[in-house]
Write a protein that holds these residues in place. Structure first.
Motif, PDB file in Angstrom:
ATOM      1  N   GLN A   1     -69.050 -52.667  22.781  1.00 47.17           N
ATOM      2  CA  GLN A   1     -69.542 -53.697  21.473  1.00 47.17           C
ATOM      3  C   GLN A   1     -68.629 -53.356  20.228  1.00 47.17           C
ATOM      4  O   GLN A   1     -68.327 -54.309  19.347  1.00 47.17           O
ATOM      5  CB  GLN A   1     -70.915 -53.580  21.397  1.00 47.17           C
ATOM      6  N   ASN A   2     -68.583 -52.188  20.105  1.00 49.08           N
ATOM      7  CA  ASN A   2     -68.102 -51.475  18.764  1.00 49.08           C
ATOM      8  C   ASN A   2     -66.537 -51.935  18.788  1.00 49.08           C
ATOM      9  O   ASN A   2     -65.813 -52.355  17.722  1.00 49.08           O
ATOM     10  CB  ASN A   2     -68.080 -50.032  18.541  1.00 49.08           C
ATOM     11  N   ASN A   3     -65.791 -52.006  20.020  1.00 45.49           N
ATOM     12  CA  ASN A   3     -64.505 -52.654  19.926  1.00 45.49           C
ATOM     13  C   ASN A   3     -64.671 -53.776  19.546  1.00 45.49           C
ATOM     14  O   ASN A   3     -63.715 -54.272  18.751  1.00 45.49           O
ATOM     15  CB  ASN A   3     -63.909 -52.161  21.481  1.00 45.49           C
ATOM     16  N   VAL A   4     -65.380 -54.590  20.184  1.00 51.41           N
ATOM     17  CA  VAL A   4     -65.391 -56.091  19.961  1.00 51.41           C
ATOM     18  C   VAL A   4     -65.354 -56.475  18.642  1.00 51.41           C
ATOM     19  O   VAL A   4     -64.969 -57.195  18.105  1.00 51.41           O
ATOM     20  CB  VAL A   4     -66.455 -56.727  20.941  1.00 51.41           C
ATOM     21  N   ILE A   5     -66.676 -55.828  17.926  1.00 51.17           N
ATOM     22  CA  ILE A   5     -66.798 -55.951  16.598  1.00 51.17           C
ATOM     23  C   ILE A   5     -65.542 -55.777  15.828  1.00 51.17           C
ATOM     24  O   ILE A   5     -65.271 -56.523  14.698  1.00 51.17           O
ATOM     25  CB  ILE A   5     -68.139 -55.242  15.856  1.00 51.17           C
ATOM     26  N   ALA A   6     -64.967 -54.700  15.928  1.00 51.09           N
ATOM     27  CA  ALA A   6     -63.930 -54.062  15.010  1.00 51.09           C
ATOM     28  C   ALA A   6     -62.610 -55.096  15.167  1.00 51.09           C
ATOM     29  O   ALA A   6     -61.986 -55.417  14.395  1.00 51.09           O
ATOM     30  CB  ALA A   6     -63.470 -52.621  15.542  1.00 51.09           C
ATOM     31  N   LYS A   7     -62.392 -55.446  16.522  1.00 50.19           N
ATOM     32  CA  LYS A   7     -61.143 -56.377  16.675  1.00 50.19           C
ATOM     33  C   LYS A   7     -61.589 -57.693  16.430  1.00 50.19           C
ATOM     34  O   LYS A   7     -60.738 -58.326  15.549  1.00 50.19           O
ATOM     35  CB  LYS A   7     -60.818 -56.233  18.175  1.00 50.19           C
ATOM     36  N   ARG A   8     -62.518 -58.322  17.026  1.00 49.13           N
ATOM     37  CA  ARG A   8     -62.539 -59.820  16.730  1.00 49.13           C
ATOM     38  C   ARG A   8     -63.302 -59.990  15.348  1.00 49.13           C
ATOM     39  O   ARG A   8     -63.079 -61.193  14.729  1.00 49.13           O
ATOM     40  CB  ARG A   8     -63.593 -60.431  17.667  1.00 49.13           C
ATOM     41  N   ILE A   9     -64.258 -59.497  15.052  1.00 52.79           N
ATOM     42  CA  ILE A   9     -64.771 -59.693  13.656  1.00 52.79           C
ATOM     43  C   ILE A   9     -64.366 -59.104  12.245  1.00 52.79           C
ATOM     44  O   ILE A   9     -63.978 -59.633  11.333  1.00 52.79           O
ATOM     45  CB  ILE A   9     -66.561 -59.463  13.788  1.00 52.79           C
ATOM     46  N   LEU A  10     -63.840 -57.969  12.558  1.00 53.47           N
ATOM     47  CA  LEU A  10     -63.222 -57.234  11.555  1.00 53.47           C
ATOM     48  C   LEU A  10     -61.786 -57.052  11.397  1.00 53.47           C
ATOM     49  O   LEU A  10     -61.052 -56.766  10.621  1.00 53.47           O
ATOM     50  CB  LEU A  10     -63.635 -55.769  11.313  1.00 53.47           C
ATOM     51  N   GLY A  11     -61.116 -57.842  12.674  1.00 53.49           N
ATOM     52  CA  GLY A  11     -59.802 -57.798  12.681  1.00 53.49           C
ATOM     53  C   GLY A  11     -59.043 -56.627  12.283  1.00 53.49           C
ATOM     54  O   GLY A  11     -57.792 -56.502  11.676  1.00 53.49           O
ATOM     55  N   MET A  12     -59.179 -55.770  13.188  1.00 57.15           N
ATOM     56  CA  MET A  12     -58.818 -54.221  12.767  1.00 57.15           C
ATOM     57  C   MET A  12     -57.774 -54.183  13.899  1.00 57.15           C
ATOM     58  O   MET A  12     -57.372 -52.688  14.396  1.00 57.15           O
ATOM     59  CB  MET A  12     -59.713 -53.112  12.899  1.00 57.15           C
ATOM     60  N   GLU A  13     -57.170 -55.006  14.494  1.00 54.45           N
ATOM     61  CA  GLU A  13     -56.101 -54.706  15.495  1.00 54.45           C
ATOM     62  C   GLU A  13     -54.728 -54.523  14.970  1.00 54.45           C
ATOM     63  O   GLU A  13     -53.670 -54.269  15.687  1.00 54.45           O
ATOM     64  CB  GLU A  13     -56.068 -55.907  16.615  1.00 54.45           C
TER      65      GLU A  13
ATOM     66  N   LEU B   1     -61.770 -44.806  13.516  1.00 56.00           N
ATOM     67  CA  LEU B   1     -62.061 -45.695  12.613  1.00 56.00           C
ATOM     68  C   LEU B   1     -62.695 -47.148  12.505  1.00 56.00           C
ATOM     69  O   LEU B   1     -63.540 -47.411  11.880  1.00 56.00           O
ATOM     70  CB  LEU B   1     -60.912 -45.862  11.614  1.00 56.00           C
ATOM     71  N   GLN B   2     -62.492 -47.742  13.481  1.00 51.91           N
ATOM     72  CA  GLN B   2     -62.943 -48.828  14.290  1.00 51.91           C
ATOM     73  C   GLN B   2     -64.384 -48.839  14.322  1.00 51.91           C
ATOM     74  O   GLN B   2     -65.240 -49.592  13.872  1.00 51.91           O
ATOM     75  CB  GLN B   2     -62.101 -49.204  15.370  1.00 51.91           C
ATOM     76  N   HIS B   3     -64.741 -47.735  15.166  1.00 56.75           N
ATOM     77  CA  HIS B   3     -66.350 -47.709  15.452  1.00 56.75           C
ATOM     78  C   HIS B   3     -66.996 -47.136  14.175  1.00 56.75           C
ATOM     79  O   HIS B   3     -68.161 -47.713  13.949  1.00 56.75           O
ATOM     80  CB  HIS B   3     -66.493 -46.724  16.245  1.00 56.75           C
ATOM     81  N   ARG B   4     -66.638 -46.592  13.238  1.00 56.38           N
ATOM     82  CA  ARG B   4     -67.349 -46.452  12.022  1.00 56.38           C
ATOM     83  C   ARG B   4     -67.274 -47.613  11.222  1.00 56.38           C
ATOM     84  O   ARG B   4     -68.543 -47.907  10.662  1.00 56.38           O
ATOM     85  CB  ARG B   4     -66.523 -45.378  11.266  1.00 56.38           C
ATOM     86  N   MET B   5     -66.374 -48.397  11.209  1.00 61.54           N
ATOM     87  CA  MET B   5     -66.676 -49.763  10.474  1.00 61.54           C
ATOM     88  C   MET B   5     -67.325 -50.749  11.176  1.00 61.54           C
ATOM     89  O   MET B   5     -68.189 -51.448  10.483  1.00 61.54           O
ATOM     90  CB  MET B   5     -65.096 -50.299  10.246  1.00 61.54           C
ATOM     91  N   ALA B   6     -67.200 -50.605  12.399  1.00 52.05           N
ATOM     92  CA  ALA B   6     -68.264 -51.519  13.334  1.00 52.05           C
ATOM     93  C   ALA B   6     -69.990 -50.952  12.856  1.00 52.05           C
ATOM     94  O   ALA B   6     -70.542 -51.912  12.691  1.00 52.05           O
ATOM     95  CB  ALA B   6     -68.088 -51.438  14.695  1.00 52.05           C
ATOM     96  N   ASN B   7     -69.849 -49.618  12.838  1.00 52.48           N
ATOM     97  CA  ASN B   7     -71.331 -49.342  12.578  1.00 52.48           C
ATOM     98  C   ASN B   7     -71.691 -49.788  11.301  1.00 52.48           C
ATOM     99  O   ASN B   7     -72.896 -50.383  10.805  1.00 52.48           O
ATOM    100  CB  ASN B   7     -71.466 -47.809  12.666  1.00 52.48           C
ATOM    101  N   LEU B   8     -70.824 -49.470  10.210  1.00 50.24           N
ATOM    102  CA  LEU B   8     -71.208 -49.940   8.750  1.00 50.24           C
ATOM    103  C   LEU B   8     -71.480 -51.565   8.552  1.00 50.24           C
ATOM    104  O   LEU B   8     -72.402 -51.876   8.091  1.00 50.24           O
ATOM    105  CB  LEU B   8     -70.153 -49.744   7.784  1.00 50.24           C
TER     106      LEU B   8
END
Lengths: 398, 373
Positions: free
Chosen positions: A384-396, B274-281
């Protein structure tokens, strides 16, 4: 208040009276306060005549799935009416007897992707709670990396020939049908997957329950050996199943937050007051545990408010990105709740079975162990954290 | 909690574009480095603009020249202008000051003060605490009956905007219990000592030396304890709305930085740690938003559980903004430690708002007491 708002309020009040009357007429008094939500999860427990009567009544009314279109057997209610229905059910100490994966996941997916024939055939029985569905997604070698699945469906013209193994099939042993992701092209990963509806009574389907640390067996391994699946059971286009499956997982994640927002259960603070006691100021007599319970109950409240916000935004046609966090936060709340309950109960919360423990204490043990699954199933917390980071936060990156 | 109305959405957008165009963080930086900033802690010009847009009168009924928009509307504005750290006495004046008059003031007081508040000519501050931590139950400031009214004596510590306020809302103890007094700052016996805080905003210690006030200075339309709680809740929810804006912006700035910073020949946003820290925030801030909006709505509609939701919002805001500002500095690395970067501004302002009107620990305890454990 404007005149239009007034009219709306009157319409809602009238609807409320109608709902209240209908529940009074149809809800068997013997079921008051007895939520059979667990039976729906665990399955396999036959319904009593009263439970069966209530299921049929709600099913025919379409109120088990209040917001689904009436044309397919749903209630056809607006969000506000559905909220009224829920409130009135709670007031009457009644419950919604229609549930399971058909309601949570498959129904909404079929409404979006299926052909008219498929909708007419499969959605009404879901609304009536007649058909139990299970999910054939995960495989022994395809967990978090779901798209690496290998269960093969060979295109034989009129039918597909399915061979392979699925695992973590919830309620597989009691299910009538299975919605599955299968490989229809071995040369491509995501683009070689199709979405199939499989009758679990087809020859070649074999189901073996898996016993969990909680002692229960809500999941199964499911084996498919030369299972013939008619072509009409393909949802969407061939090799286009991944997008459908992903959408279905979104429904799953919204629903499978593990009851993190469940208001019905007694709060941990109330349980803890009983076992731990209070000081002269009425505070829990374990300051450290009290602090952790407060944090937990605050998080649970914020979670409920967020779930409400997501639903409100969705109703207004908005994109509620907050929905992506519900699974992880809900899992955290469910697990914290179980751990805190156990801690408050002391040794009494660690009974396995037999004398010396009451029903709630024994349930606490099982819920605690079962709860460990919540952050793993339906996309683990890490996924889920991967999905949030990539899809929503655009961290790819670019 | 209601969905935003069209008017509320417009208000939010107006506040957002004003903040970006007229009051970016660079404006706060200039203010901090100016004499005006040092002496006043906010830009008079900015506050005049805010009043012209009607924000000082958001809670004021139309008969007194306001727009009667409600507490959620005010919260939306506070959130937006706090994104860029706009220094202004808006929350305490338009939120707490107006609420004091509407809940506790008589018609004469409303007529006298509300139009001036709407015009941006009067600034209000809330003087409750007498020490460095929030203890609304430990009020020693005395109000005794004297000829023609009241005489107030005592000290109030760390009064935000206290050095520039035209009116101080002073909580003082009478024989009947704690009451809230409307004290014009020019009254004889009011002595102010500036306290220069890390966030470069206005703050003062207030000495009250036999300050003689008319009878009606005691805001008498609600029982004192109840009025004080309501005003504190207004301040807490308002602060939480500002904190929400700050957290949102701190997150956005940090995310942006991670997407541009390269190390090991890669954009560091690609690193899963870093991605997981940002996802958490991201999740924490979404939860914070739900809690803050619920508190603002509850105040607006005077719900029974307003205090509970305010404590939920303030505690959540404190925890989340604390984490977010620490992560903002850490994820920026060395540059986040420099005065040249904005991260420090967010960090410093965050801690002041966290400590004001009850920190997370205070509100957790209050939440539990309200839930009867």
């Amino acid at each position: 208040m404007t005149a239009a708002m007034n009219d709306k309020q009157i319409a809602i009040d009238e609807f409320r009276a109608e709902v209240r009357g209908w529940i009074a007429q149809h809800f068997p008094a013997s079921l008051k306060g007895k939520n059979n939500a667990f039976a729906a999860i665990e399955g396999g427990v036959p319904l009593s005549p009263d439970q069966e009567e209530w299921r049929q009544a709600m099913g025919e009314k379409g109120w088990g799935v209040p917001t689904w279109p009436a044309a397919y057997g749903g209630g056809g209610l607006c969000g506000k009416q559905a909220a009224v229905l829920q409130e009135e059910l709670a007031n009457a100490e009644a419950y919604n007897p229609i549930g399971g994966m058909g309601v949570m996941m498959l129904g909404p997916t079929l409404l979006e992707f299926a052909s008219e024939e498929q909708k007419q055939r499969h959605i009404p029985p879901i609304c009536r709670g007649e058909i139990r569905w299970c999910q054939g997604f995960s495989e022994p070698g395809a967990g978090s990396d779901l798209a690496s699945l290998r269960a093969r469906a060979e295109d034989c013209g009129d039918y597909f020939l399915v061979n392979g193994q699925k695992t973590w099939t919830s309620g597989g042993q009691w299910s009538d049908w299975c919605f599955a992701l299968v490989r229809t092209d071995t040369s491509r990963k995501h683009e070689g997957i199709s979405f199939l509806l499989i009758d679990m009574r087809s020859p070649g389907v074999e189901v073996r329950p898996i016993q969990l640390i909680s002692g229960a067996s809500p999941f199964c391994e499911t084996f498919f050996t030369d299972v013939k699946v008619p072509r009409e059971n393909l949802v969407g286009e061939l090799n286009q199943g991944w997008a459908i499956g992903k959408r279905l997982l979104q429904h799953e994640r919204t629903n499978l937050s593990g009851g993190g927002g469940n208001r019905v259960m007694p709060s941990v603070s109330q349980i803890a007051k009983f076992y731990v006691g209070v000081d002269e100021q009425g505070r829990l007599d374990d300051p450290d545990l009290r602090q952790r319970i407060i944090r937990h109950e605050m998080l649970a409240r914020s979670f409920r408010l967020t779930a409400q916000r997501v639903m409100r935004d969705a109703k207004n046609g908005g994109v509620a990105t907050a929905s992506s966090i519900l699974k992880n936060v809900g899992a955290r709340i469910t697990q914290d709740r179980a751990e805190l309950t156990l801690e408050a109960m002391g040794m009494s919360g660690l009974g396995w079975e037999g004398d010396g423990f009451n029903e709630k204490e024994l349930a606490a043990t099982r819920l605690w162990l079962w709860g460990k699954a919540v952050s793993i199933y339906g996309g683990s917390t890490e996924i889920q954290n991967n999905v949030i980071a990539k899809r929503i936060l655009g961290m790819e990156g670019e | 909690m209601a969905v935003l109305t069209e008017e509320q959405v417009m208000l939010r957008e107006m506040a957002s574009s004003w903040a970006v165009e007229q009051s970016p963080v660079t404006a706060f930086r200039r203010l901090r480095d100016s004499t005006e900033g040092l002496q006043r802690g906010f830009s008079k010009d900015h506050y005049r603009q805010m009043a012209e847009m009607g924000w000082a009168g958001i809670l004021v009924p139309e008969e007194y020249g306001g727009s009667s928009f409600g507490y959620l509307g005010l919260g939306l504005v506070l959130e937006q202008v706090a994104q860029t750290l706009t220094a202004s006495p808006l929350m305490l004046t338009a939120g707490v000051g107006v609420s004091a008059l509407m809940l506790g003031g008589n018609t004469h007081q409303r007529e006298q003060w509300l139009p001036a508040i709407v015009a941006g000519e009067v600034i209000v501050a809330l003087a409750v605490d007498e020490g460095s931590r929030h203890h609304p139950e430990r009020i020693e400031c005395q109000a005794s009956v004297c000829e023609g009214g009241w005489s107030l004596s005592g000290r109030k510590a760390f009064v935000l905007e206290g050095g520039i306020a035209d009116v101080l809302l002073v909580a003082a103890r009478t024989e009947q219990g704690v009451e809230v007094f409307w004290v014009p700052a020019v009254t004889e016996g009011v002595i102010r000592h500036d306290r220069h805080m890390a966030d470069s905003r206005n703050c003062a210690e207030i000495e009250l030396r036999q300050v003689v006030l008319p009878e009606e200075a005691r805001l008498a339309e609600l029982p004192g304890e109840q009025l004080l709680q309501r005003l504190l809740d207004c301040a807490r929810a308002g602060a939480a709305a500002e904190m929400l804006g700050m957290a949102t912006q701190a997150f956005a700035v940090t995310l942006d930085y991670l997407k541009t910073r390269e190390q090991f020949d890669e954009i560091i946003a690609r690193f899963q740690a870093l991605q997981h820290r940002m996802a958490n925030l991201y999740g924490e801030i979404e939860l914070m938003r739900s809690a803050v909006e619920a508190a603002l709505s509850a105040i607006e509609s005077d719900d029974d559980d307003a205090s509970l939701l305010v404590s939920l919002a303030k505690a959540t805001a404190c925890d989340t903004l604390n984490l977010m500002t620490r992560e903002m500095v850490q994820l920026h690395g060395g540059i986040g430690m420099t005065d040249e970067h904005d991260a420090g501004f967010y960090l410093k302002r965050a801690r002041v708002l966290e400590a004001a009107w009850g920190n997370a620990s205070f509100h957790r305890d209050r939440f539990a007491r309200l839930c009867d454990y």
